[in-house]
Design an enzyme around this catalytic site. Structure first.
Site: not given
Ligand SMILES: Cc1cc2nc3c(=O)[nH]c(=O)nc-3n(C[C@H](O)[C@H](O)[C@H](O)COP(=O)(O)OP(=O)(O)OC[C@H]3O[C@@H](n4cnc5c(N)ncnc54)[C@H](O)[C@@H]3O)c2cc1C
Ligand code: SF4
Lengths: 177, 544
Positions: B326-327, B480-482
């Site tokens: 994720d970031h 919230y970047h998978h």
């Protein structure tokens, strides 16, 4: 600061209800069935009375604002019924502690009733305890209507509060504008 | 909207008796109705293919958007409740060194997580595709920026991006954005003075949000609740593409979570889905596109294990679920002695990518964000306090009005010890093992978070702010970047899909998702997801 009908319509528009009010179809008290069989008069009087406690003294025009806002909210039968229930419980407490309906008590006594119910410290919850439901349906319903409206926002220096579709200019304006 | 419950309570998915039988003679079965699935489906349906989309979550009623906004504002509802998250359906585990709040990081339903998203969309930089060769860490993508460039332009048109050509650090582009950028905010102007002093360049943010009326969708009207819901539809969400797909003849089935993929040695034969009445059905198709997001995509492959593929489908590399990324968020904020005019709109208008390409093996790429909504929103404060009347107004005036804040996204490297697996201890409402997001972050990311904090402090100090909060290496959280869990590569031993987005193991299975990203860069991923989805759609069409 004067609350207007426009504020109430704006608050209603933000909350997705109130075709009648938004269209300017004022029908207060005219059609007893329109309010889903609830005692709309009692709800209105109680909410106007509660607004005298929870709204800041700087605002005026509260009665028309609350009544217009309620017109839209009472169009939702489930909401109207739950609101009525919360108002009835508030009246019960007012009767037993101060001997009269909430709406006819002095503003100071109304505030005491709300505090003794615990609505000040309760977290709102539509399905919760009496305190939590009074917080949801009475106190926060009023605070939501006020602080999601342009005039309510302006009291705090934010003329386009969250929930209000205030356009794309205000975020670029400086405080002096 | 149900009239049987109060407004905020009354929002509910559309619950029609729908025909959920499989589509006969389907050319393509797309699994997942987020932006990736929506784009693939609309492209292929418009190419006259018979397309069916299977979506685990419900179809939401557009008429409920304001009721959902009321949920977003009222403290009685948490974030997952805004889009009817269901704790049993969405059960998950988080066994890594850092907790992963999965159900705050996704939405299930027609439109997918874009119903909730913020909507900033930027292209990755050229070096992001060559991390190993350009920065000495991570791995190279099997494709370059140039390969994706036309797809980026197409994705910007599809999503309807408002942007400007004022970012000196952005990769080369061939045409202007479809709509003009949103103008800078008042607080951007305050930041600009400080950044000027420090030699830091600010520029606009490309937004998947209409700055003008476009294609029948409203221009932004300033509701300010973009995350988690835009009542006007000005913010792009994938319902746009699902509607387009349906208009072109595709069939969208909602509430049909795919349980497993039936397969032979080289092909998927059917997607087995559950229906609301508890039945199981089989959807056959010539081609399958998995677009379930970066967590459910590897989960579905793992749930589809068989005697032929005991470790899960498309997993002969053993890498399905591995390299979850994720970031990392880094942020600093404070207060000024003057008004800063926050919380009018719910999106960002300025960023700085100045330091992005200084990345090397020790410092990760990162981008700086300037907030337009730092500090509390008065209505939120009003509904959650212990006061009312004049006391409340006094508190609102004291707490609202002079906040400033900055965020940043930082790349984390792919690591084997950061992964999505099945949790054998816990099952969902259908009896399937839940996903366990085992998230861990390495030193390069954490040291970069620290460096970002220093830059943010310098800017805020130049601005004259008193710093009141910071998110640093200890408490950094996910954006919230998978990404990363079915990585793309040329070598079948080292990757799950090839550069055409087709799995190495199965000839009729494509993956459209950030799960194919070999590395993450530090840009929000969805424009790249969209570009890859369009690329995958081209390849599916050619193969049929
Ligand atoms: C709060 C928040 C803010 C964000 N902000 C940004 C931003 O500013 N910019 C940006 O680029 N990105 C942002 N994102 C990320 C962005 O939302 C995602 O990258 C994007 O939605 C991913 O698209 P997708 O189609 O791959 O997956 P999703 O949108 O997650 O859609 C996947 C769909 O697949 C369905 N599905 C899953 N499993 C199954 C199954 N077994 N059977 C059938 N269907 C299934 C799900 O129900 C879901 O509807 C944000 C996300 C969140 C949560
Ligand atoms: S501010 Fe956000 S929520 Fe409001 S209209 Fe614009 S995009 Fe939609």
């Amino acid at each position: 600061m004067e609350l207007t009908r426009r504020d109430a319509v704006a608050a209603l528009a933000a909350l997705g209800v109130g075709g009648g009010a938004a269209l300017g179809v004022g029908r207060l008290g005219r059609d007893p069935d329109a309010d889903g069989g609830v005692d709309a008069e009692r709800i209105r009087e109680t909410q106007v009375a509660a607004a005298a406690v929870v709204y800041p003294s700087e605002v005026s025009g509260t009665r028309e604002f609350v009544e217009t806002f309620l017109e839209g909210r009472l169009e939702q039968p489930a909401h109207a019924a739950a609101l009525e229930e919360a108002v009835a419980e508030l009246d019960d407490r007012a009767e037993s502690w101060y001997g009269d309906a909430f709406a006819v008590l002095s503003v100071a006594d109304r505030e005491r009733v709300l505090e003794q119910v615990g609505a000040d410290t309760a977290d709102e919850d539509p399905d919760g305890t009496t305190a939590e439901r009074i917080r949801y349906y009475v106190v926060n319903e009023l605070l939501l209507a006020l602080y999601a409206s342009p005039t309510g926002g302006e009291l705090v220096g934010l003329e386009n509060p969250q929930g209000h579709a205030g356009g794309l200019e205000t975020y670029r304006r400086g405080p002096e504008a | 909207m149900s009239a049987d419950r109060p407004p905020a309570e009354g929002a509910e998915p559309i619950d029609e008796e729908r025909d959920r039988t499989p589509v006969a003679d389907a050319d393509v079965c797309v699994i997942g109705a987020g932006p990736a699935g929506g784009l693939v489906a609309s492209r292929l349906a418009e190419a006259d293919l018979e397309v069916v989309i299977l979506e685990a979550g419900p179809r939401f009623d557009p008429a409920d958007r304001l009721a959902r906004q009321e949920r977003a504002i009222r403290p009685a509802y948490d974030r997952p409740a805004v889009w009817d998250g269901d704790p049993e359906r969405d059960a998950h585990a988080s066994s890594g060194e850092r907790f992963y709040p999965l159900n705050h990081a996704r939405v299930k339903g027609v439109g997918g997580s874009t119903l909730h998203w913020q909507g900033m969309v930027m292209r990755l930089h050229e070096d992001d595709f060559d991390s190993a060769s350009a920065r000495g860490v991570g791995t190279d993508w099997p494709i370059d920026y140039e390969d994706l460039r036309p797809y980026y332009a197409a994705a910007e048109r599809e999503l309807g991006v408002s942007g400007a050509d004022d970012n000196p650090f952005a990769p080369p582009r061939e045409e202007p954005h479809p709509m003009p950028a949103f103008r800078p905010s008042y607080s951007d102007g305050l930041f600009a003075e400080a950044c000027d002093e420090l030699g830091i360049a600010m520029h606009s943010v490309p937004n998947a949000r209409n700055s003008e009326t476009d294609d029948g969708r409203s221009a932004c009207v300033g509701y300010g609740t973009c995350q988690p819901v835009c009542p006007s539809g000005a913010k792009y969400d994938a319902t746009v593409h699902l509607e387009r797909a349906e208009a072109a003849g595709a069939t969208v089935l909602d509430r049909v979570p795919v349980q497993r993929l039936e397969h032979g040695a080289e092909r998927i034969e059917a997607a087995v889905y559950a229906t609301p009445d508890g039945e199981e059905r089989r959807q056959e198709a010539d081609a399958f596109v998995i677009a379930c997001g970066g967590v459910e995509t590897p989960r579905l492959l793992l749930l589809s294990e068989s005697s032929r593929y005991p470790d899960g489908l498309a997993n002969s590399s053993g890498l399905v679920g591995k390299f979850f990324m994720d970031h990392c968020f880094a942020g600093t904020g404070g207060v000024l002695d003057k008004p800063t005019r926050q919380n009018h709109v719910g999106f960002l208008t300025s960023e700085s990518h100045q330091f992005y390409d200084e990345a090397d093996d020790e410092i990760a790429p990162f981008k700086l964000e300037f907030f337009n909504y730092d500090g509390p929103s008065p209505v939120g404060l009003a509904l959650s306090g212990d006061d009312w009347g004049d006391d409340l107004l006094e508190r609102l005036r004291a707490e609202y009005g002079n906040h400033v804040g900055m965020g940043a996204l930082v790349e984390q490297l792919p690591r084997e010890d950061s992964y999505v697996a099945l949790d054998p201890e816990q099952t969902d409402d259908r009896g399937n093992p839940v996903p366990d997001v085992h998230w861990s972050v390495g030193d390069r990311a954490l040291e970069t978070v620290e460096r970002v904090n220093e830059i943010q402090e310098r800017i805020l100090e130049e601005l004259g702010a008193e710093i009141t909060w910071q998110v640093g290496p200890e408490d950094t959280g996910p954006a919230y970047h998978h990404m990363g869990t079915t990585r793309m590569g040329d070598d079948p031993a080292e990757s799950v899909v090839g550069p055409d987005l087709r799995t190495h193991d199965l000839e009729n299975c494509w993956i459209a998702s950030s799960s194919v990203f070999p590395t993450g860069g530090a840009m929000n991923p969805t424009l790249t997801i969209a570009a890859l989805a369009l690329k995958a759609a081209d390849d599916v069409r050619e193969s049929l």
